[in-house]
Design a protein around this motif. Structure first.
Motif, PDB file in Angstrom:
ATOM      1  N   LEU A   9      48.466 -22.227  28.214  1.00  0.00           N
ATOM      2  CA  LEU A   9      48.778 -21.227  27.197  1.00  0.00           C
ATOM      3  C   LEU A   9      48.324 -21.730  25.827  1.00  0.00           C
ATOM      4  N   ILE A  10      47.646 -20.849  25.086  1.00  0.00           N
ATOM      5  CA  ILE A  10      47.313 -21.122  23.688  1.00  0.00           C
ATOM      6  C   ILE A  10      48.130 -20.179  22.817  1.00  0.00           C
ATOM      7  N   ALA A  11      48.859 -20.720  21.846  1.00  0.00           N
ATOM      8  CA  ALA A  11      49.566 -19.903  20.862  1.00  0.00           C
ATOM      9  C   ALA A  11      49.023 -20.301  19.489  1.00  0.00           C
ATOM     10  N   GLU A  12      48.168 -19.460  18.942  1.00  0.00           N
ATOM     11  CA  GLU A  12      47.466 -19.766  17.681  1.00  0.00           C
ATOM     12  C   GLU A  12      47.189 -18.451  16.959  1.00  0.00           C
ATOM     13  N   ASP A  13      47.689 -18.326  15.723  1.00  0.00           N
ATOM     14  CA  ASP A  13      47.536 -17.058  15.003  1.00  0.00           C
ATOM     15  C   ASP A  13      46.189 -16.923  14.304  1.00  0.00           C
ATOM     16  N   HIS A  14      45.482 -18.020  14.107  1.00  0.00           N
ATOM     17  CA  HIS A  14      44.177 -17.954  13.440  1.00  0.00           C
ATOM     18  C   HIS A  14      43.105 -17.592  14.459  1.00  0.00           C
ATOM     19  N   HIS A  15      42.417 -16.470  14.219  1.00  0.00           N
ATOM     20  CA  HIS A  15      41.485 -15.924  15.213  1.00  0.00           C
ATOM     21  C   HIS A  15      40.365 -16.901  15.549  1.00  0.00           C
ATOM     22  N   VAL A  16      39.749 -17.495  14.543  1.00  0.00           N
ATOM     23  CA  VAL A  16      38.614 -18.388  14.793  1.00  0.00           C
ATOM     24  C   VAL A  16      39.055 -19.618  15.581  1.00  0.00           C
ATOM     25  N   SER A  17      40.173 -20.219  15.177  1.00  0.00           N
ATOM     26  CA  SER A  17      40.677 -21.403  15.890  1.00  0.00           C
ATOM     27  C   SER A  17      41.033 -21.054  17.333  1.00  0.00           C
ATOM     28  N   ARG A  18      41.656 -19.900  17.514  1.00  0.00           N
ATOM     29  CA  ARG A  18      42.041 -19.488  18.872  1.00  0.00           C
ATOM     30  C   ARG A  18      40.805 -19.276  19.748  1.00  0.00           C
ATOM     31  N   HIS A  19      39.808 -18.629  19.198  1.00  0.00           N
ATOM     32  CA  HIS A  19      38.578 -18.384  19.957  1.00  0.00           C
ATOM     33  C   HIS A  19      37.889 -19.701  20.320  1.00  0.00           C
ATOM     34  N   LEU A  20      37.876 -20.647  19.377  1.00  0.00           N
ATOM     35  CA  LEU A  20      37.262 -21.948  19.635  1.00  0.00           C
ATOM     36  C   LEU A  20      38.005 -22.694  20.749  1.00  0.00           C
ATOM     37  N   LEU A  21      39.319 -22.634  20.703  1.00  0.00           N
ATOM     38  CA  LEU A  21      40.119 -23.262  21.759  1.00  0.00           C
ATOM     39  C   LEU A  21      39.837 -22.614  23.110  1.00  0.00           C
ATOM     40  N   GLU A  22      39.839 -21.293  23.145  1.00  0.00           N
ATOM     41  CA  GLU A  22      39.579 -20.574  24.394  1.00  0.00           C
ATOM     42  C   GLU A  22      38.247 -20.991  25.000  1.00  0.00           C
ATOM     43  N   ARG A  23      37.211 -21.010  24.158  1.00  0.00           N
ATOM     44  CA  ARG A  23      35.868 -21.338  24.659  1.00  0.00           C
ATOM     45  C   ARG A  23      35.819 -22.756  25.223  1.00  0.00           C
ATOM     46  N   ASN A  24      36.406 -23.713  24.507  1.00  0.00           N
ATOM     47  CA  ASN A  24      36.409 -25.102  24.998  1.00  0.00           C
ATOM     48  C   ASN A  24      37.176 -25.229  26.305  1.00  0.00           C
ATOM     49  N   LEU A  25      38.360 -24.648  26.351  1.00  0.00           N
ATOM     50  CA  LEU A  25      39.199 -24.785  27.541  1.00  0.00           C
ATOM     51  C   LEU A  25      38.565 -24.127  28.756  1.00  0.00           C
ATOM     52  N   GLN A  26      37.971 -22.974  28.573  1.00  0.00           N
ATOM     53  CA  GLN A  26      37.295 -22.316  29.691  1.00  0.00           C
ATOM     54  C   GLN A  26      36.098 -23.124  30.174  1.00  0.00           C
ATOM     55  N   ASN A  27      35.377 -23.738  29.256  1.00  0.00           N
ATOM     56  CA  ASN A  27      34.258 -24.606  29.650  1.00  0.00           C
ATOM     57  C   ASN A  27      34.745 -25.818  30.436  1.00  0.00           C
ATOM     58  N   TRP A  28      35.979 -26.251  30.188  1.00  0.00           N
ATOM     59  CA  TRP A  28      36.545 -27.395  30.912  1.00  0.00           C
ATOM     60  C   TRP A  28      37.228 -26.991  32.215  1.00  0.00           C
ATOM     61  N   GLY A  29      37.189 -25.712  32.549  1.00  0.00           N
ATOM     62  CA  GLY A  29      37.729 -25.257  33.832  1.00  0.00           C
ATOM     63  C   GLY A  29      39.154 -24.770  33.801  1.00  0.00           C
ATOM     64  N   PHE A  30      39.725 -24.559  32.627  1.00  0.00           N
ATOM     65  CA  PHE A  30      41.097 -24.066  32.530  1.00  0.00           C
ATOM     66  C   PHE A  30      41.142 -22.547  32.634  1.00  0.00           C
ATOM     67  N   GLU A  31      42.222 -22.054  33.216  1.00  0.00           N
ATOM     68  CA  GLU A  31      42.541 -20.625  33.167  1.00  0.00           C
ATOM     69  C   GLU A  31      43.412 -20.414  31.927  1.00  0.00           C
ATOM     70  N   VAL A  32      42.908 -19.660  30.961  1.00  0.00           N
ATOM     71  CA  VAL A  32      43.513 -19.595  29.631  1.00  0.00           C
ATOM     72  C   VAL A  32      44.274 -18.287  29.433  1.00  0.00           C
ATOM     73  N   ILE A  33      45.498 -18.432  28.886  1.00  0.00           N
ATOM     74  CA  ILE A  33      46.278 -17.290  28.402  1.00  0.00           C
ATOM     75  C   ILE A  33      46.491 -17.510  26.912  1.00  0.00           C
ATOM     76  N   SER A  34      46.111 -16.540  26.051  1.00  0.00           N
ATOM     77  CA  SER A  34      46.264 -16.736  24.609  1.00  0.00           C
ATOM     78  C   SER A  34      47.096 -15.652  23.968  1.00  0.00           C
ATOM     79  N   VAL A  35      47.888 -16.087  22.986  1.00  0.00           N
ATOM     80  CA  VAL A  35      48.723 -15.174  22.199  1.00  0.00           C
ATOM     81  C   VAL A  35      48.601 -15.550  20.731  1.00  0.00           C
ATOM     82  N   GLU A  36      49.085 -14.638  19.852  1.00  0.00           N
ATOM     83  CA  GLU A  36      48.878 -14.812  18.419  1.00  0.00           C
ATOM     84  C   GLU A  36      50.123 -15.291  17.663  1.00  0.00           C
ATOM     85  N   ASP A  37      51.291 -15.332  18.331  1.00  0.00           N
ATOM     86  CA  ASP A  37      52.492 -15.756  17.603  1.00  0.00           C
ATOM     87  C   ASP A  37      53.479 -16.426  18.554  1.00  0.00           C
TER      88      ASP A  37
END
Length: 204
Positions: A9-37
């Motif tokens: 799970l990623i909980a990050e309200d900043h759009h750019v930071s959240r997107h960067l985290l999602e991209r890295n984690l997916q490249n590393w093979g994680f199944e990602v769930i993201s929320v904004e708050d």
């Protein structure tokens, strides 16, 4: 690592930071769930099938990362969730505050991808060990329950050695034990009976 440890799970309200985290984690093979708050993150972490690892931004709307860590740690009777705080706070006393709130680890923003990946691998190992230990404890409790049942007084026939089960049926003792514990038997003759057999002392 098990597939269960790849859900994060990623909980990050900043759009750019959240997107960067999602991209890295997916490249590393994680199944990602993201929320904004933090409130949305809390709802996901309250679920029985919550991800085993969560990256929580410290400064979030509604519920911040440190408070969310406290809420998760107050829950009992559930699988362990590895919590990693993502924070711009770099002072030692601030980091200690986050760890005291229940975080397992932290990464200071802007994060280094290699450092984050290494810390997540540690989280995966911790979760894997916790799951393995929990399963072994459950297996031990089951085995102890089986032993306890076997140590209880059982009605047994003095002639054929059948035992009476809870449903008032008479069954062979090896059949009864197999049904209760899954234990199978191999039949043989003990030395005492073998000696009696050789002397013709055993009944036909």
């Amino acid at each position: 690592m098990s597939l269960a440890n790849n859900r994060i799970l990623i909980a990050e309200d900043h759009h750019v930071s959240r997107h960067l985290l999602e991209r890295n984690l997916q490249n590393w093979g994680f199944e990602v769930i993201s929320v904004e708050d933090g409130e949305a993150a809390a709802a996901i972490l309250d679920q029985p099938d919550a991800p085993s690892i969560a990256i929580l931004d410290w400064m979030m709307p509604k519920i911040d990362g440190a408070e969310l860590c406290q809420r998760v740690r107050q829950q009992t009777g559930r699988s362990y969730i590895y919590l990693l705080l993502l924070t711009a706070k770099g002072q030692k006393d601030e980091i200690a505050e986050g760890l005291a709130a229940g975080a397992d680890d932290y990464v200071v923003k802007p994060f280094d991808p290699n450092e984050l990946r290494a810390r997540l691998k540690v989280g995966q190992r911790v979760v894997e060990l916790e799951r393995t230990l929990a399963q072994r404890v459950a297996d031990l409790e089951t085995a102890l329950d089986d032993v306890k049942r076997l140590k209880e007084l059982l009605p047994i026939c003095m002639y054929c050695k059948s035992v009476r089960d809870d449903q008032d049926y008479w069954r062979q003792i090896d059949e009864y034990i197999h049904a209760e514990t899954g234990t199978d038997f191999s039949h043989g003759i003990c030395p005492i009976c073998m000696d009696k057999l050789g002397k013709g002392l055993l009944p036909p």
